[in-house]
Design an enzyme around this catalytic site. Structure first.
Site, PDB file in Angstrom:
ATOM      1  N   THR A  70      28.119 -21.484 -21.458  1.00  0.00           N
ATOM      2  CA  THR A  70      27.553 -21.983 -20.207  1.00  0.00           C
ATOM      3  C   THR A  70      28.598 -22.014 -19.105  1.00  0.00           C
ATOM      4  O   THR A  70      28.352 -21.558 -17.980  1.00  0.00           O
ATOM      5  CB  THR A  70      26.949 -23.387 -20.410  1.00  0.00           C
ATOM      6  OG1 THR A  70      25.807 -23.277 -21.258  1.00  0.00           O
ATOM      7  CG2 THR A  70      26.535 -24.005 -19.086  1.00  0.00           C
ATOM      8  N   ASN A 149      19.053 -14.099 -26.400  1.00  0.00           N
ATOM      9  CA  ASN A 149      19.185 -15.185 -27.362  1.00  0.00           C
ATOM     10  C   ASN A 149      17.859 -15.598 -27.998  1.00  0.00           C
ATOM     11  O   ASN A 149      17.847 -16.215 -29.064  1.00  0.00           O
ATOM     12  CB  ASN A 149      19.828 -16.414 -26.694  1.00  0.00           C
ATOM     13  CG  ASN A 149      19.158 -16.789 -25.384  1.00  0.00           C
ATOM     14  OD1 ASN A 149      19.183 -16.017 -24.434  1.00  0.00           O
ATOM     15  ND2 ASN A 149      18.560 -17.954 -25.330  1.00  0.00           N
ATOM     16  N   SER A 195      31.130 -17.891 -27.078  1.00  0.00           N
ATOM     17  CA  SER A 195      31.119 -19.304 -27.442  1.00  0.00           C
ATOM     18  C   SER A 195      31.356 -19.419 -28.941  1.00  0.00           C
ATOM     19  O   SER A 195      30.598 -18.867 -29.740  1.00  0.00           O
ATOM     20  CB  SER A 195      29.766 -19.921 -27.065  1.00  0.00           C
ATOM     21  OG  SER A 195      29.805 -21.321 -27.128  1.00  0.00           O
ATOM     22  N   HIS A 197      31.003 -21.582 -31.322  1.00  0.00           N
ATOM     23  CA  HIS A 197      30.095 -22.190 -32.306  1.00  0.00           C
ATOM     24  C   HIS A 197      28.971 -21.241 -32.731  1.00  0.00           C
ATOM     25  O   HIS A 197      28.203 -21.570 -33.633  1.00  0.00           O
ATOM     26  CB  HIS A 197      29.516 -23.497 -31.772  1.00  0.00           C
ATOM     27  CG  HIS A 197      28.481 -23.354 -30.707  1.00  0.00           C
ATOM     28  ND1 HIS A 197      27.151 -23.600 -30.931  1.00  0.00           N
ATOM     29  CD2 HIS A 197      28.585 -23.003 -29.410  1.00  0.00           C
ATOM     30  CE1 HIS A 197      26.474 -23.418 -29.813  1.00  0.00           C
ATOM     31  NE2 HIS A 197      27.316 -23.048 -28.872  1.00  0.00           N
ATOM     32  N   THR A 233      43.302 -30.182 -19.662  1.00  0.00           N
ATOM     33  CA  THR A 233      44.124 -30.061 -20.856  1.00  0.00           C
ATOM     34  C   THR A 233      43.497 -29.100 -21.862  1.00  0.00           C
ATOM     35  O   THR A 233      42.322 -29.224 -22.202  1.00  0.00           O
ATOM     36  CB  THR A 233      44.307 -31.443 -21.516  1.00  0.00           C
ATOM     37  OG1 THR A 233      44.898 -32.333 -20.573  1.00  0.00           O
ATOM     38  CG2 THR A 233      45.189 -31.340 -22.751  1.00  0.00           C
ATOM     39  N   CYS A 320      19.397 -24.579 -25.653  1.00  0.00           N
ATOM     40  CA  CYS A 320      19.760 -25.491 -24.572  1.00  0.00           C
ATOM     41  C   CYS A 320      18.539 -26.047 -23.861  1.00  0.00           C
ATOM     42  O   CYS A 320      18.647 -26.909 -23.012  1.00  0.00           O
ATOM     43  CB  CYS A 320      20.672 -24.778 -23.574  1.00  0.00           C
ATOM     44  SG  CYS A 320      22.218 -24.212 -24.323  1.00  0.00           S
TER      45      CYS A 320
END
Length: 377
Positions: A70, A149, A195, A197, A233, A320
């Protein structure tokens, strides 16, 4: 549980977890810190970036770490628009893009950008000629995903990329569903996103490839992380995990694709044979793991619920958008009738699924569909 929602997310591989653990427990320093603890974490990040770049087929300084697909899509679209305001304010997207791209484009409409959505054909594939006709002299950005997807339909990204290059239009390719399954189209796009995952890596982490020389502005202001283009970070543990997961996926791609494809093909054949009024959505080249099937006289949400009650996890569309009761924009763009769109269910296989599970799911699915048709729900 029988898990057939791997297009939504995959379980974290044990080898990936083992690689990440030291960076969560012992090597926990901030990679931007100059002391020894920080340098140790930074070395892990550097090695992960090098590995991912090699697997993608690009230079290490063309890989930027992000929070997932995303963010990658948001950065590509908004960053490209911000970097080339002189060219114009026109965006071209396929109508089957992930909401990350569609909603980003709608955000830009509030700033005076015009968006053209290009529908696929009835098979779910976007035609390069249709993209060519949609591009204009003031088009600044174009996005067509590598594979959808929801349907798994593979898109002609090479041809689309060539057209965009000839017109000087920034082309972004969402590779979230194809990482570790298909080759990365780095030669044909200015940017692509993945991505972790989706290939047995950690959630909340991904990578954005940006071709050297491509015009794009920074996305998150802050520190000098990611060459000053994306502050925040760096998640060293997730970077290491993503690299290991992608390495495993690419290395085992042929064997994995063959096995998963056989499971899915067996499942689809048995569903079409055992259940009257079942229709596969999408044609042509489709990803090995994905099957989108509609069931006459049913509501996909009810099918999902009954399967879930039997310990089987599936999806009715984009992960999503889970929980949102609205028609699939992908199937609608393909021109399918409303009844077929509402009755669609996505089954997506992974490396842990078995032949025995296929038989169990087909039997449970048949009971669910017959039950719904019998009650009229």
């Amino acid at each position: 549980m029988i898990y057939l929602d791997n297009a939504s997310t995959t379980p974290l591989d044990s080898e990936v977890l083992n690689a990440m653990t030291p960076y969560l427990t012992e090597l926990y320093g901030n990679p931007s810190s100059q002391h020894a603890a920080g340098r140790a974490a930074a070395l892990g990040v550097l090695d992960a970036r090098d590995k991912i770049a090699k697997l993608v087929g690009c230079a290490s300084d063309e890989i930027f770490f992000v929070s997932g697909g995303t963010e990658a899509g948001n950065w590509a679209l908004k960053g490209a628009c911000a970097a080339d305001t002189a060219r114009g304010r026109h965006i071209v997207l396929s109508a089957i893009e992930h909401p990350a791209l569609i909603e980003s484009a709608r955000d830009m409409q509030r700033y005076g950008y015009e968006v053209t959505f290009v529908n696929p054909d009835e098979s779910g594939a976007v035609k390069p000629d249709d993209i060519a006709r949609a591009l204009r002299a003031d088009t600044v950005f174009c996005a067509v995903m590598a594979a959808n997807n929801e349907t798994g339909v593979i898109q002609p990204v090479e041809e689309i990329g060539k057209i965009c290059k000839e017109r000087g239009v920034f082309y972004y390719c969402d590779c979230v569903q194809t990482a570790g399954v298909l080759p990365f189209p780095v030669r044909h796009c200015d940017a692509l996103g993945i991505s972790s995952h989706k290939f047995y890596g950690p959630k909340g982490f991904g990578a954005l490839y940006i071709k050297n020389g491509a015009a794009i502005s920074r996305f998150i202001s802050g520190g000098n992380q990611e060459r000053g283009l994306r502050g925040g970070t760096t998640n060293a543990a997730a970077a290491v995990g993503c690299a290991v997961a992608l390495e495993n996926a690419v290395r085992g791609k042929e064997e994995h694709n063959k096995r998963i494809s056989a499971l899915k093909d067996k499942f689809v054949a048995e569903v079409l044979s055992e259940i009257d009024g079942a229709h596969v959505n999408g044609g042509g080249e489709i990803l090995p793991a994905t099957a989108n099937i509609s069931f006459d006289g049913c509501d996909g949400e009810n099918v999902l619920f009954l399967l879930d009650m039997n310990g089987i996890a599936v999806s009715t569309g984009s992960a999503c958008s889970a929980g949102a009761v609205k028609a699939s924009h992908v199937l609608t763009a393909m021109g399918l009738p409303e009844s077929r769109v509402k009755s669609a269910v996505r089954f997506s296989f992974g490396k842990y699924n078995t032949v025995e599970e296929v038989a169990e799911v087909v039997a449970a699915l048949k009971r669910a569909v017959n039950g719904i048709r019998g009650t009229g729900c």
